[in-house]
Scaffold this motif. Sequence first.
Motif, PDB file in Angstrom:
ATOM      1  N   TRP A 262      -7.472   8.880  -4.808  1.00 35.81           N
ATOM      2  CA  TRP A 262      -7.529   8.597  -3.364  1.00 35.81           C
ATOM      3  C   TRP A 262      -8.939   8.794  -2.793  1.00 35.81           C
ATOM      4  CZ3 TRP A 262      -8.908  12.283   0.270  1.00 35.81           C
ATOM      5  CH2 TRP A 262      -8.982  13.600  -0.187  1.00 35.81           C
TER       6      TRP A 262
ATOM      7  N   ASP B 126       0.888  -1.165   0.000  1.00 36.17           N
ATOM      8  CA  ASP B 126       0.000   0.000   0.000  1.00 36.17           C
ATOM      9  C   ASP B 126       0.930   1.220   0.000  1.00 36.17           C
ATOM     10  OD1 ASP B 126      -1.902   1.936   0.376  1.00 36.17           O
ATOM     11  OD2 ASP B 126      -2.606   1.211   2.322  1.00 36.17           O
TER      12      ASP B 126
ATOM     13  N   GLU C 136      -8.790   3.413  -5.568  1.00 40.10           N
ATOM     14  CA  GLU C 136      -7.724   3.571  -4.591  1.00 40.10           C
ATOM     15  C   GLU C 136      -6.782   2.368  -4.654  1.00 40.10           C
ATOM     16  OE1 GLU C 136      -9.265   4.922  -0.651  1.00 40.10           O
ATOM     17  OE2 GLU C 136     -11.204   4.960  -1.654  1.00 40.10           O
TER      18      GLU C 136
ATOM     19  N   GLY D 172      -1.663   1.245 -10.596  1.00 37.28           N
ATOM     20  CA  GLY D 172      -2.820   2.000 -10.136  1.00 37.28           C
ATOM     21  C   GLY D 172      -3.927   1.795 -11.151  1.00 37.28           C
TER      22      GLY D 172
ATOM     23  N   ASP E 177      -2.506   4.870  -5.429  1.00 43.02           N
ATOM     24  CA  ASP E 177      -3.797   5.543  -5.468  1.00 43.02           C
ATOM     25  C   ASP E 177      -3.895   6.339  -6.764  1.00 43.02           C
ATOM     26  OD1 ASP E 177      -5.006   4.895  -2.970  1.00 43.02           O
ATOM     27  OD2 ASP E 177      -3.750   6.353  -1.941  1.00 43.02           O
TER      28      ASP E 177
END
Length: 302
Positions: free
Chosen positions: A58, A4, A116, A111, A55
């Motif tokens: 986001w 992450d 997200e 991404g 992200d």
Amino acid sequence: MLLDSASLYFRAYFGVPDSLKSPDGQPVNAVRGLLDFITRLVQDHRPDQLVACMDADWRPQWRVDLIPTYKTHRLAAEPSFEGEEEIPDTLSPQVPVIEQVLDALGLARIGSPGYEADDVIGTLTTRATGPVQIVTGDRDLFQLVDDARRITVLYPVKGVGQAQVIDEAALREKYGVTGSQYADMAALRGDPSDGLPGVKGIGEKTAAQLIHEYGDLAGIRAAAADPLSKLTPARRKNLLEGAAYLDVAPTVVRVATDVPVPELDLTLPREPLDPMTLEALSERWGLGTSLTRLLDTLAAAH
């Protein structure tokens, strides 16, 4: 291993002194801190595949449409454009550098527009055929924990070198729920840090107790609608009054598992994909030992 990325570079930014600067005096603490994190993760856990999940959005509009307060507190007080996230101004210039360095190294970086990093992680986890380790400081991803599929979360306590392994036993001990029940609990209790109001009067322990008694959110809502169920009048009232929120909260809280992600080689690279670009980036930003340690670790990991 799924990173992450924003969670980790935020942690690096706030955990590594901003006295780490490039030759021309710009802070590179997030860049170097993230490289150090990746080195430690590869050394400690020896993944054969690694993905930096990003992200692309986001605060996706589809989540905001369902719950308008979603992440509103993270918006800048005076955004220069609508929907801008409040990021410390010495962090945002480092993000493109992080992306360029990861790409030159040949580390997979993914991404998906409108989603997200959590959703990318959910999708890659769903598709995985072997064990998965998710590295994040975001509890929302606990919903993906699944002992049967060997999916765990590495939750940094003091940096990634002291990460807590979150499996089903850890979830039951701390929250009283399983991975598959975690999203229902999160929807019920809410999360002020994400702008999710939750149901009035229902905190973490009560949410876990209700899930234990009624199985899942659908079972709890059925009990609220049944005058003969054992729910207390106050709890029934709060659940019924929270119906509009509970209609949409699960969709917002649950990570998506079917987002479009490109087909990339996720294998941990042994040597950099673009050595010349990497060398130029290292000189430009003064990446020093943070980069050389990672390169040595990648070379030795095979």
